[in-house]
Motif scaffolding. Structure first.
Motif, short mmCIF file in Angstrom:
data_model
loop_
_atom_site.label_atom_id
_atom_site.label_comp_id
_atom_site.label_asym_id
_atom_site.label_seq_id
_atom_site.Cartn_x
_atom_site.Cartn_y
_atom_site.Cartn_z
N ARG B 82 0.82 -1.20 0.00
CA ARG B 82 0.00 0.00 0.00
C ARG B 82 0.86 1.26 0.00
N ALA B 83 1.85 1.29 0.89
CA ALA B 83 2.70 2.47 0.98
C ALA B 83 3.54 2.64 -0.29
N VAL B 84 4.04 1.50 -0.82
CA VAL B 84 4.85 1.61 -2.03
C VAL B 84 4.00 2.13 -3.18
N LEU B 85 2.76 1.62 -3.30
CA LEU B 85 1.90 2.10 -4.38
C LEU B 85 1.59 3.58 -4.19
N ALA B 216 2.71 -0.55 -12.13
CA ALA B 216 2.84 0.90 -12.02
C ALA B 216 4.31 1.30 -11.90
N LEU B 217 5.07 0.48 -11.16
CA LEU B 217 6.49 0.79 -10.97
C LEU B 217 7.25 0.68 -12.29
N ILE B 266 0.12 8.40 -16.33
CA ILE B 266 -1.21 8.60 -15.75
C ILE B 266 -2.03 7.33 -15.84
N ALA B 267 -2.01 6.71 -17.04
CA ALA B 267 -2.89 5.57 -17.26
C ALA B 267 -2.49 4.40 -16.37
N PHE B 268 -1.18 4.11 -16.27
CA PHE B 268 -0.77 2.98 -15.45
C PHE B 268 -1.05 3.25 -13.97
#
Lengths: 347, 352
Positions: B82-85, B216-217, B266-268
């Motif tokens: 959660r924090a990483v995201l 996302a990363l 943005i999309a990812f």
């Protein structure tokens, strides 16, 4: 500096129309509205025969078809009223701001009304139709003043770009407030959602009746402001030199527009783009004289909303498509077309 | 800047310029250092604090891969992804948002207002409600739609060159249309799907899993450097298309690459965390206020974005009686600042 905005249709040929042509168009639009209204009574998940239509109009409910007609009468009336209110209020807003992109939904006025109603439902136990109306009108008025004020700060006054951005940004802000108000209240969120999607489907004479006085007063004020708006279209300086009290004329017209838009939103939920599309279309028919343009916008707005309602019933049978969704789908491409037609400098 | 020193010896002018540069660079370093440090601190706090409190030693233990009873699950499975995201999404939103604002020379022209987030949202709700998809499939829908909408906005506003103002207005129109599509889809949704879609649409980090974080990363690692390496060109484009062209920037090409990368980010990020309101919009102006006119604002804005999402998510979880999704917190906190910003931008006529 005051002439940064050019009306898209202000070519010499379209500015003046002979009154005969205007009268013909008036008859045509009235005829179209009548046809659409009858269609709206006939078409739906159950189609109705002509005999049943007549019987239903007389109030008879002997079979299902006649009952369907009786059920469709209030929703048709509501579509006419709301469409007229939105069309007229859009035309007045475009006149007051002298801005081709003005519209209750683009300026965020709809969302202001929504936030007021949602807050009323969630925090103040608002549940009556009259309560919704007052809340919506107050919210619409505050938002309209706010958006116009911040949109007209700085160089060049209220340019279309600044107004549209101020409206879009304010809408975005209001939407997150609405979410924050509605989210912790699971018990009423269904109530709020059904109001937000709104539409004209659930109309009854009881829900229309409280709106009528606001509609009549708003229409009267808006139509009376036509002369003032004609002067304002010349630019503030010229209007003042012609003896028009610019600020008074603008405020008077704006009151009418806000009353109409707030009342329409209170009954039918936020419906976008009617106020944008209709006045532009009417300018093609009758030219830019507000004394003709305003009543025409009201009639054409009514036509558009009844049409959208009928289409929504046809394409999603047996379910229905909400009018607000359809008007946005019709209106947004229109908005883009206007933006593309404008000179970049004017934006 | 040097107007007051015309009559002074040339060497002292040089001194002044050099000293000024050094001062500005050191302020920039200081601000960015503080931002990075705050991110680390909030990150650590959000790992330690929660329903159960863990000591820094426990957290370190989990991070180093040791088996700490209880903490391994709570921190490793729940709090860490959660924090990483939060950090990754914040970095992506901040970077992409400020890119759009710089390129279009308008602080209000962020992806959440000109329709790119709306496109991703409409596609995701379509995928969730109508096609009953979940997980990665929803992300793919959101990404493709985000890119498609950006392309459509660009194409529609292209008329002998894409003027920035037209792009913004076309974007507002497209956004309105897509929102009505989303509303339509939601109005037909069943109760369960409606919950799922609404949760996604407000932007939430609840139930984050590692695969989401990873996509996302990867997007951030691919697109981030592409944007950062073009910071100088973007700075030149702020002078206006013609001036930038005269300075040797290939305007259209740069613009397309930049739009593509920013939309990708943005999309990812949206696919993983939902459209977290106003982060893309707020990061740039806050960052430029913090560092002043000292070089590119891209990296600082990205850091501000990460800090915003971390703090907002932490507050949303524990600061109020109800657990709010992060999008609601950023939305409500962001709204007043947004309005202040409109007032300020309109009055000054400035760009950021």
């Amino acid at each position: 500096m005051t002439q940064t905005i050019q009306r898209p249709d202000s070519g010499v040929a379209t500015v003046r129309r002979p009154n005969r042509v205007r009268l013909l168009w008036l008859i045509a639009v009235l005829g179209l509205l009548a046809v659409l209204a009858v269609t709206s009574l006939v078409v739906g998940s159950r189609d109705v025969s002509f005999d049943d239509l007549l019987a239903g109009l007389r109030g008879s409910m002997d079979n299902l078809s006649q009952a369907a007609v009786v059920k469709r009468i209030p929703r048709t009336i509501l579509a006419v009223i709301v469409g007229a209110a939105l069309g007229l209020s859009g035309a007045v807003m475009q006149g007051v701001t002298r801005n081709p992109l003005a519209d209750p939904s683009i300026l965020g006025v709809n969302m202001g009304a929504s936030l007021a109603v949602v807050t009323g439902i969630a925090w103040f136990g608002l549940s009556t139709a009259t309560g919704y109306l007052w809340a919506a009108i107050a919210g619409a008025a505050v938002t309209a003043v706010f958006v116009y004020t911040i949109g007209s700060l700085g160089r060049g006054g209220a340019t279309p770009l600044k107004l549209a951005l101020a409206g879009a940004a304010t809408s975005a802000a209001l939407v997150s407030f609405i979410t924050a108000v509605a989210l912790p209240r699971g018990d009423i969120s269904a109530n709020i959602r059904s109001w937000q999607i709104g539409g004209v489907g659930g109309a009854s004479f009881d829900s229309i009746q409280p709106m009528l006085p606001f509609f009549v007063v708003g229409c009267a004020i808006s139509l009376m402001s036509a002369r003032g708006l004609n002067s304002l279209a010349l630019g503030d300086d010229l209007a003042a030199s012609l003896g028009e009290r610019v600020a008074v004329a603008r405020a008077f017209a704006a009151v009418g527009a806000v009353l109409l838009c707030g009342a329409a939103t209170a009954v039918a939920g936020p419906i976008g783009f009617v106020g944008l599309v209709v006045p532009h279309f009417c300018r093609l028919l009758v030219g830019v004289d507000q004394r003709w343009l305003l009543p025409f916008s009201a009639l054409t707005g009514a036509c558009l909303l009844v049409f959208a309602d009928v289409i929504g019933r046809i394409i999603a049978r047996p379910a229905e498509l909400d009018v607000g969704i359809l008007t946005a789908l019709i209106g947004a491409p229109f908005f883009i077309a206007i933006v593309r037609r404008q000179k970049v400098r004017a934006l | 800047m040097t107007a007051g020193t015309v009559f002074v010896k040339p060497s002292s002018t040089l001194d002044l310029v050099v000293r000024g540069r050094a001062q500005r660079a050191s302020r920039r370093r200081l601000v960015m250092g503080i931002l990075a440090a705050s991110i680390v601190v909030v990150f650590a706090v959000s790992l330690m604090v929660g329903q159960t409190l863990y000591s820094p030693a426990d957290v370190m233990g989990v991070l180093l891969g040791r088996d700490v009873s209880g903490a391994t699950f709570t921190i490793g499975r729940l709090r860490l992804p959660r924090a990483v995201l939060a950090v990754v999404a914040g970095l992506s939103f901040g970077l992409a948002g400020v890119t759009f604002q710089t390129m279009l020379r308008n602080a209000l022209a962020s992806p959440d207002i000109i329709g790119i987030s709306a496109g991703a949202s409409a596609a995701a709700s379509f995928a969730i409600v109508t096609l009953s998809l979940s997980g990665a499939a929803v992300s793919i829908f959101a990404i493709v739609a985000g890119l498609g909408v950006a392309l459509a906005i660009y194409a529609l506003s292209y008329k002998g060159g894409a003027a920035g103002t037209r792009l913004i207005l076309v974007g507002i129109g497209i956004a309105a249309m897509l929102e009505s599509v989303t509303n339509y889809i939601l109005s037909r949704a069943g109760q369960w799907e409606l919950q799922e879609a609404l949760r996604w649409l407000t932007g939430s980090l609840n139930g984050t899993t590692w695969p989401q974080v990873l996509t996302a990363l990867i997007a951030l690692v691919v697109f981030g450097p592409m944007l950062l390496s073009r910071a100088g060109l973007l700075g030149a484009m702020q002078l206006g298309d013609d001036t930038a062209g005269a300075l040797g920037v290939r305007v259209e090409r740069t613009r397309i690459i930049v739009i593509f990368s920013a939309v990708g980010l943005i999309a990812f990020a949206t696919a993983a965390a939902g459209p977290i309101a106003f982060v893309a919009f707020l990061s740039g102006p806050i960052a430029s206020r913090l560092i002043g006119p000292n070089g590119s604002v891209l990296l600082p804005a990205s850091l501000v974005g990460a800090l915003l999402v971390l703090v907002a998510d932490f507050c949303g979880q524990y600061a109020f009686g109800t657990r709010f999704p992060v999008g609601v917190v950023t939305g409500v906190l962001g709204a007043p600042y947004l309005i202040y910003l409109i007032v300020r931008t309109n009055r000054a006529g400035g760009s950021l």
